[in-house]
Design an enzyme around this catalytic site. Sequence first.
Site, PDB file in Angstrom:
ATOM      1  N   SER A  12       0.887  -1.035   0.102  1.00  0.00           N
ATOM      2  CA  SER A  12       0.080   0.132   0.044  1.00  0.00           C
ATOM      3  C   SER A  12       1.038   1.240   0.165  1.00  0.00           C
ATOM      4  CB  SER A  12      -1.021   0.115   1.105  1.00  0.00           C
ATOM      5  OG  SER A  12      -0.176  -0.020   2.455  1.00  0.00           O
ATOM      6  N   GLY A  18       6.690  -4.299   1.023  1.00  0.00           N
ATOM      7  CA  GLY A  18       5.672  -4.925  -0.142  1.00  0.00           C
ATOM      8  C   GLY A  18       5.943  -4.323  -1.246  1.00  0.00           C
ATOM      9  N   TYR A 162       1.422  -8.813  18.666  1.00  0.00           N
ATOM     10  CA  TYR A 162       2.230  -8.885  17.564  1.00  0.00           C
ATOM     11  C   TYR A 162       3.193 -10.081  17.390  1.00  0.00           C
ATOM     12  CZ  TYR A 162       5.320  -7.564  13.361  1.00  0.00           C
ATOM     13  OH  TYR A 162       5.930  -7.594  12.204  1.00  0.00           O
TER      14      TYR A 162
END
Length: 253
Positions: A12, A18, A162
Amino acid sequence: MAERVFLVTGVSRRIGIGAAVARTLAADGHRLLLTGLPGYDDGQPYGGDPDGVPALLAELGGAADHVTADLLDPAAPAALVAEAVRRHGRLDAVVAAHAHSHPTRLGELVADQIDRHLLVNVRATLLLAEAFSAAFTAGAGGRLVLFSSGQRLGPMPTELAYAASKAGVENLTAQLAPLLMPRGITVNCLNPGPTDTGYAAPDAHAAVAARFPTGHWGTPEDAARLARFLCSPEAGWITGQVIDSEGGFNRYG
């Protein structure tokens, strides 16, 4: 490498891991289906990248498409795999760079927030593996690359949920590797260490940088290069591994 089809999750922000993986794979001539949830980043302290997805797609020059998917939805992983196959006729590799991360401290734990970490980071990853395994028909050359944050190397006291979820991802690597190798798919997990994706406040950024021998953080491109190698033919005999690529980071300095 000959052209292959990749599904890359967690895409994103242009500064993110990514996106760096997408650039690296596109530069090798591959076809990409990218997915992410820009709204998630918008709600984080570091802020989102409103122009990130359109700008990245323009940068990649037609090598990639992007679909928005919320991996809290149990149907999303299979739908993403099916979409990649629908668009390109096959799927050769999945790079699962997505993550849900929110502060979770002892004494302040909330069940819903713990669940979100486990559902996005563990359940969605496991469902992606299952859907990819079912869709992969080439018999060789399949790749599943997961991401960790080195939880077994030191504590993360402000991010307990997490840390637990990413430890689960590391264990999934060991569990899935012998199951998928007979189908021609390797499974590995990449721990890139502290990576400068713009999320750290200036004081924290400086403190972490001081723990590297080089004096600077890892970059998204560092992680992307290792992901590229793990997806390459040269890595065909590597599976079930959690690979720490941290540039000498000292967690206890």
